[in-house]
Design an enzyme around this catalytic site. Structure first.
Site, PDB file in Angstrom:
ATOM      1  N   GLY A 192       0.830  -1.196   0.000  1.00  0.00           N
ATOM      2  CA  GLY A 192       0.000   0.000   0.000  1.00  0.00           C
ATOM      3  C   GLY A 192       0.862   1.242   0.000  1.00  0.00           C
ATOM      4  CD  GLN A 215       3.376   5.815   2.688  1.00  0.00           C
ATOM      5  OE1 GLN A 215       2.412   5.256   2.186  1.00  0.00           O
ATOM      6  NE2 GLN A 215       4.366   5.151   3.258  1.00  0.00           N
ATOM      7  CB  CYS A 243       5.191   2.136   7.330  1.00  0.00           C
ATOM      8  SG  CYS A 243       4.749   3.673   6.487  1.00  0.00           S
ATOM      9  CG  LEU A 244       6.409   0.900   1.201  1.00  0.00           C
ATOM     10  CD1 LEU A 244       5.840   1.207  -0.173  1.00  0.00           C
ATOM     11  CD2 LEU A 244       7.513  -0.135   1.108  1.00  0.00           C
ATOM     12  CD  GLU A 269      -1.032   2.412   2.719  1.00  0.00           C
ATOM     13  OE1 GLU A 269      -0.657   3.591   2.638  1.00  0.00           O
ATOM     14  OE2 GLU A 269      -0.257   1.484   2.996  1.00  0.00           O
TER      15      GLU A 269
END
Ligand code: ZN
Length: 155
Positions: free
Chosen positions: A46, A51, A88-89, A131
């Protein structure tokens, strides 16, 4: 399409409350296409617009069943709970244990502004919640039960 830079934890943009998307134009479509390419390259499930530095209510999710685009999404139903590892990215290499609903139903608009509803269970429900939190400036670390050591992730 283009790969965009993923903002990392500590950047103020991740703490902003995002604004509604009001224009469903080619600029939005380019953003969504770029987000999908960026998420896939980073092997995430996601990605939220903040981001990639865009403070708008747009997220994408792909748990291996194709990309789901959610514009101005709202959780309208939730049920059960699951306590699982979450990452989480924007915080690569870190994972924490979180409690999320087992099932959620989301109402959102598609890239052309049409309203639809989508339900998710398990990983998909967790991804929707994660998200959507980004759109409020919330990171999973805000709700984490505890962070995990890397060896705890091995099964
Ligand atoms: Zn995230």
């Amino acid at each position: 399409m283009a790969i965009r830079n993923i903002v990392k934890e500590g950047d103020d943009v991740l703490r902003k409350k995002c604004r509604e998307v009001v224009k469903f134009d080619s600029r939005l479509h380019t953003l969504l296409d770029d987000m999908a390419e960026t998420m896939h390259k980073a092997e995430g499930v996601g990605l939220a617009a903040p981001q990639v530095g865009v403070i708008r209510r747009a997220v994408i999710v792909d748990v291996g069943e194709g990309v789901i685009e959610l514009i101005n999404p709202v959780i309208i139903e939730q049920e059960g709970e699951q306590t699982t590892a979450e990452g989480c990215l924007s915080m690569p290499g870190e994972y924490g244990l979180t409690k999320r609903p087992m099932k959620v139903k989301v109402r959102a608009q598609d890239r052309n502004g049409e309203f639809f509803e989508v339900s998710g269970e398990g990983l998909l429900a967790k991804a929707f919640c994660h998200e959507l939190d980004h759109l409020e400036g919330i990171l999973y670390k805000d709700i984490v039960i505890r962070m995990l050591d890397p060896e705890e992730l091995e099964e």
